[in-house]
Design a protein around this motif. Structure first.
Motif, mmCIF file in Angstrom:
data_model
loop_
_atom_site.group_PDB
_atom_site.id
_atom_site.type_symbol
_atom_site.label_atom_id
_atom_site.label_comp_id
_atom_site.label_asym_id
_atom_site.label_seq_id
_atom_site.Cartn_x
_atom_site.Cartn_y
_atom_site.Cartn_z
ATOM 1 N N GLU A 89 0.852 -1.173 -0.039
ATOM 2 C CA GLU A 89 -0.325 0.084 -0.066
ATOM 3 C C GLU A 89 0.647 1.020 0.255
ATOM 4 O OE1 GLU A 89 -2.306 0.754 3.403
ATOM 5 O OE2 GLU A 89 -2.907 2.515 3.043
ATOM 6 N N LEU A 90 2.576 0.819 1.085
ATOM 7 C CA LEU A 90 2.668 2.678 1.170
ATOM 8 C C LEU A 90 3.719 2.947 -0.298
ATOM 9 C CD1 LEU A 90 3.337 1.997 4.220
ATOM 10 C CD2 LEU A 90 2.243 3.498 3.947
ATOM 11 N N GLN A 91 4.676 1.311 -1.088
ATOM 12 C CA GLN A 91 4.854 1.331 -1.805
ATOM 13 C C GLN A 91 4.576 1.927 -3.188
ATOM 14 O OE1 GLN A 91 7.713 1.889 -2.517
ATOM 15 N NE2 GLN A 91 9.103 -0.462 -2.836
ATOM 16 N N ARG A 92 3.570 1.361 -3.658
ATOM 17 C CA ARG A 92 1.812 1.876 -4.788
ATOM 18 C C ARG A 92 2.112 3.595 -3.991
ATOM 19 N NH1 ARG A 92 -0.245 -1.799 -7.159
ATOM 20 N NH2 ARG A 92 -0.899 -3.323 -5.860
ATOM 21 N N LEU A 93 1.626 4.299 -3.179
ATOM 22 C CA LEU A 93 1.139 5.915 -2.888
ATOM 23 C C LEU A 93 3.092 5.904 -3.579
ATOM 24 C CD1 LEU A 93 0.071 6.724 0.886
ATOM 25 C CD2 LEU A 93 -1.094 6.744 -0.940
ATOM 26 N N ALA A 94 3.681 5.220 -3.196
ATOM 27 C CA ALA A 94 5.077 6.032 -3.864
ATOM 28 C C ALA A 94 5.189 6.245 -5.377
ATOM 29 C CB ALA A 94 6.627 5.339 -3.503
ATOM 30 N N ILE A 95 5.010 5.464 -5.732
ATOM 31 C CA ILE A 95 5.079 4.715 -7.075
ATOM 32 C C ILE A 95 4.118 5.755 -7.904
ATOM 33 C CG2 ILE A 95 5.185 3.125 -9.089
ATOM 34 C CD1 ILE A 95 7.691 3.198 -7.541
ATOM 35 N N GLU A 96 2.847 4.743 -7.118
ATOM 36 C CA GLU A 96 1.682 5.912 -8.566
ATOM 37 C C GLU A 96 1.347 7.848 -7.910
ATOM 38 O OE1 GLU A 96 0.198 1.515 -9.216
ATOM 39 O OE2 GLU A 96 -1.714 2.661 -7.960
ATOM 40 N N LYS A 97 1.431 7.842 -7.238
ATOM 41 C CA LYS A 97 0.923 9.173 -6.562
ATOM 42 C C LYS A 97 2.267 9.987 -6.203
ATOM 43 C CE LYS A 97 -3.151 7.937 -4.891
ATOM 44 N NZ LYS A 97 -4.269 7.776 -6.478
ATOM 45 N N SER A 98 3.635 9.812 -6.307
ATOM 46 C CA SER A 98 4.660 10.865 -6.434
ATOM 47 C C SER A 98 4.829 11.381 -8.179
ATOM 48 C CB SER A 98 5.547 10.516 -5.934
ATOM 49 O OG SER A 98 6.584 9.679 -6.096
ATOM 50 N N ARG A 99 5.561 12.313 -7.703
ATOM 51 C CA ARG A 99 5.641 12.919 -9.706
ATOM 52 C C ARG A 99 6.459 11.949 -10.420
ATOM 53 N NH1 ARG A 99 8.962 16.014 -12.679
ATOM 54 N NH2 ARG A 99 10.569 16.483 -10.467
ATOM 55 N N LEU A 100 7.637 11.261 -9.352
ATOM 56 C CA LEU A 100 9.128 10.673 -10.232
ATOM 57 C C LEU A 100 8.706 9.014 -10.140
ATOM 58 C CD1 LEU A 100 12.110 13.101 -9.608
ATOM 59 C CD2 LEU A 100 10.784 12.265 -11.812
ATOM 60 N N GLY A 101 7.969 8.431 -8.854
ATOM 61 C CA GLY A 101 7.725 7.887 -8.664
ATOM 62 C C GLY A 101 8.442 6.560 -8.120
ATOM 63 N N ILE A 102 9.583 7.396 -7.798
ATOM 64 C CA ILE A 102 10.663 5.938 -7.142
ATOM 65 C C ILE A 102 10.615 5.851 -5.570
ATOM 66 C CG2 ILE A 102 13.173 7.186 -5.727
ATOM 67 C CD1 ILE A 102 13.789 10.109 -7.027
#
Ligand code: GLC
Length: 742
Positions: A89-102
């Motif tokens: 759930e948290l990784q998906r936030l980073a990958i799909e929601k943040s601009r660069l998906g790091i």
């Protein structure tokens, strides 16, 4: 869209890599540089920010906005989050929601197991088997990686000569050689040969540096030692971790010789320049903000500047980098290249872990189900528990030895707060250990002594003076044929922020012990603790004593296997046991002083009220068979600097039980340009001996093994006379002499 961008970047470099015969190192650097070029300053600072998820609290502060920060790209790393479901759930936030998906790093304190708990590290070091510790780390990494983690904040490499300090539980004891071997073994176990393997995780050497020597044994307190002592005693395990290729390092809370570790020159001058470490240095929990109470920073921006410039790459939980770095760069107080240096280290780590190729690499629910609490882990928990315990005493009771309990008596009373205790069996830093999986002492004894009638009574707790349970305990003792006392510390009476000024049995346990012994029944004392306890009374009044430490998930079975003789105790103490706190700091490798103790001379170094000797010395531990040492031999009396000295000693198992004996080798440099310890551990062998078997154990030493920091702080060997010693522990040694000549 975001992930596509990363994939395009990756594909470009993979294609380019085919075009030229570049190394993977070149690919990594090219990838990191290109990603860095895409990042805004805010996003760069996000990669230097580490927040706890709030699932497990391991420190004072908590910021519940971590999800928001992740989607904004302002938090690129999370700790204390685990399970595949939650971390996905948290990784998906980073990958799909943040601009660069790091992708996110997921760190956790996997100190001695993740869900299946192994013995605390101090106990495991008593096995004197680095290979055992390596296997523990391999399996802990496997279970942690299956649970969505890719980074552990371990190994603890902090040596300690002070059992008042609660975190002595997390290290490998007092000795530089033993500590170095165990620290390196754990690094290799966690990291394996390939960090991107989904069964391995990044390790973290902690706590740099010298966290284990706080004044007065009080956690987080001042450390002020000579550089000679620091380099000779406390640094070797840190160096061993760096040499073993540890991916990250954590700075310690304490100051060292006037510098808080978080902003110390030791980071750049020693860790990076002298030892060649160029990985991520993460601060400890909130430690950047603590530069203010340390008295070296006027405010948090100043603290952030000091820490980043000193080489602290990642800010654990203080939020200082997130709140202050952008302003500091814009005001010209920090050059953006300093930020970039830290960001590169973080991106390289994520690249090495394979997270850019597959951010969900460690997030497979099927693997989690198969691996967590698997038979392989549970079996190892038993094996590690058995090998970490130390038998301290086994004298006859009314003419007959109680241990091993070969034929279980009809009635066994298990008395004390550890009798049917689960959570405290796991010890400190058991993180996500599952207490319901723990085998209690009562259960372990029933598993082993099926036909005995085994009953328990707590007697008292770990705190206060409530003795209302004594009457029931005495009644049970009087009913029994054998009493097993299950006493010691609970899991929060050692570990972090758990220093004790009196290291006796907590609560009313000493009174309970004396009351039960007064019944006149045969008593075996089994002690569970995260540190050496001052158990003088027990040593004087109870014929059989097993130190079980905090043995983890299979603790009850491991104790039962040792008490029954199913496994012959082989552990030897990795730390000295004082008679009282007045003797602390106490350790085996002491200096002789100009007035070494002489019983016939008042004016020599001694106490009026206790002997100088500890209750139990470093390296001490017995089994069910007596092992006889004889015939210490060296192949020459004089060696030159290019020679190898060959040493041999004969050991014989004169008992009736097969045994594993840890043969220890020590040396003494009799005269140096500075004073030298009266003995230093130089090697050891754990040797199997069948009953009646005799073996000759050999060692080899060269001049390099005798190096130390001389009067000019040069790490050299000086010619002269030496003693070489071999024996079962540091206070019982055969000795011979040799000379080293240029
Ligand atoms: C704690 C400990 C450190 C641990 C960190 C994260 O305060 O000092 O060893 O790794 O916080 O839990």
């Amino acid at each position: 869209m975001k992930m596509i961008r990363i994939i395009i970047v990756t594909v470009i470099f993979l294609l380019a890599g085919c075009a030229e015969n570049r190394t993977t190192q070149d690919d990594k650097e090219q990838f990191v540089d290109s990603l860095l070029a895409e990042m805004t300053l805010k996003e760069k600072i996000g990669q230097l920010t580490l927040y706890t998820s709030g699932w497990t609290i391991t420190g004072p502060a908590l910021d519940s906005n971590y999800r928001k920060y992740i989607t904004e790209g302002r938090c690129g790393n999370i700790f204390n989050a685990h399970t595949v479901a939650y971390n996905t759930e948290l990784q998906r936030l980073a990958i799909e929601k943040s601009r660069l998906g790091i992708p996110l790093l997921f760190g956790y304190d996997v100190i001695h197991g993740h869900r299946t708990i192994f013995p605390i590290p101090l106990a495991e070091a008593c096995s004197w088997e680095p290979a055992l510790a390596k296997k523990s780390a391999v399996l802990a990494a496997k279970e942690a990686a299956a649970s969505g983690l890719n980074w552990t904040f371990n190994p603890v490499a902090d040596l300690s000569r002070d059992p008042r300090w609660g975190r002595i539980a997390e290290g490998s004891g007092e000795d530089p050689l033993l500590g170095s071997l165990f620290t390196a073994a754990r690094v290799k176990g966690y990291q394996g040969d390939n960090l991107s393997d989904s069964n391995t995780i990044a390790a973290c050497l902690k706590h740099f540096a010298v966290y284990g020597a706080p004044e007065a044994g009080r956690d987080y307190n001042t450390v002020d030692l000579s550089m000679r002592t620091i380099r000779e005693v406390y640094f070797p395990p840190y160096q061993a971790a760096i040499d073993a290729g540890v991916s990250t390092v954590m700075a310690s809370f304490n100051e060292i010789n006037g510098q808080p570790a978080t902003s110390s020159t030791y980071i750049e001058d020693i860790l990076r320049k002298e030892w060649g470490f160029d990985g991520v240095l993460v601060t400890d929990y909130g430690a950047i903000a603590e530069l203010i109470p340390h008295g070296v920073a006027t405010d948090s921006a100043h603290a952030g500047m000091l820490a980043l410039k000193a080489g602290a790459d990642m800010d654990m939980q203080s939020g200082v980098y997130m709140q202050s770095l952008e302003g500091l760069v814009k005001e010209g107080k920090i050059d953006e290249s300093t930020v970039n240096r830290a960001v590169r280290r973080v991106l390289r780590l994520k690249y090495d872990l394979g997270l850019f190729e597959d951010p969900y690499r460690y997030l497979d629910a099927q693997t989690e189900t198969e691996v967590v609490h698997s038979e392989e882990l549970m079996d190892h928990a038993l094996e590690a528990g058995r090998r970490s315990m130390v038998l301290l005493k086994n004298e006859p009771y009314k003419g007959k030895k109680i241990l091993p309990v070969m034929n279980a008596p009809a009635r066994i009373a298990v008395i004390g707060p550890m009798a049917d205790n689960r959570i405290d069996m796991m010890g400190s830093w058991h993180a996500s250990g599952d207490a319901q999986m723990v085998v209690t002492l009562e259960e372990g004894l029933k598993n082993r002594f099926g036909n005995a009638d085994i009953r328990t009574a707590m007697g008292c707790g770990f705190y206060g003076n409530d003795i209302s349970g004594f009457k029931e305990a005495v009644r049970l003792a009087e009913w029994s044929d054998l009493v097993i006392l299950a006493i010691g510390e609970n899991y929060v009476q050692s570990g972090e922020a758990a220093s004790r000024s009196d290291i006796g049995l907590p609560g009313a346990q000493q009174q309970l012990t004396e009351t039960i012994v007064k019944t006149g029944k045969p008593v075996v004392a089994v002690l569970f603790a995260g540190r050496p306890l001052t158990i003088n009374w027990i040593d004087e009044h109870i014929p059989a004593i097993l130190y079980a430490w905090q043995p983890g998930t299979r603790g009850g079975d491991a104790v039962a296997d040792l008490l029954s003789g199913e496994y012959n105790p082989s552990g030897k103490l990795s730390v000295t046991f004082p008679r009282n706190v007045g003797q602390i700091p106490i350790y085996y490798s002491t200096k002789n002083s100009g007035r070494p103790f002489n019983p016939d001379d008042k004016y020599t170094s001694k106490y009026l009220d206790v002997p100088n000797e500890p209750l139990y010395p470093f390296g001490y531990g017995i089994g069910y068979s007596e092992i006889r040492y004889s015939d210490l031999q060296i192949d020459r009396k004089v060696i030159s600097f290019g020679d190898t000295l060959h040493i041999s000693v004969t050991i014989e198992n004169v008992g009736e039980y097969p045994t594993e004996e840890v043969v220890q080798l020590y040396t003494r440099d009799l005269v140096g340009s500075v004073t030298r310890p009266v003995k230093e551990l130089k090697d050891f062998r754990k040797v199997h001996l069948e009953a009646g078997e005799e073996k000759t154990v050999t060692f080899a030493l060269t001049a390099d093994d005798l190096r130390f920091y001389d009067i000019d702080m040069q790490f050299v060997t000086e010619p002269g006379d030496f003693h070489v010693m071999a024996g079962p522990h540091s206070a019982e040694l055969l000795t011979t002499a040799f000379r080293l000549e240029r």
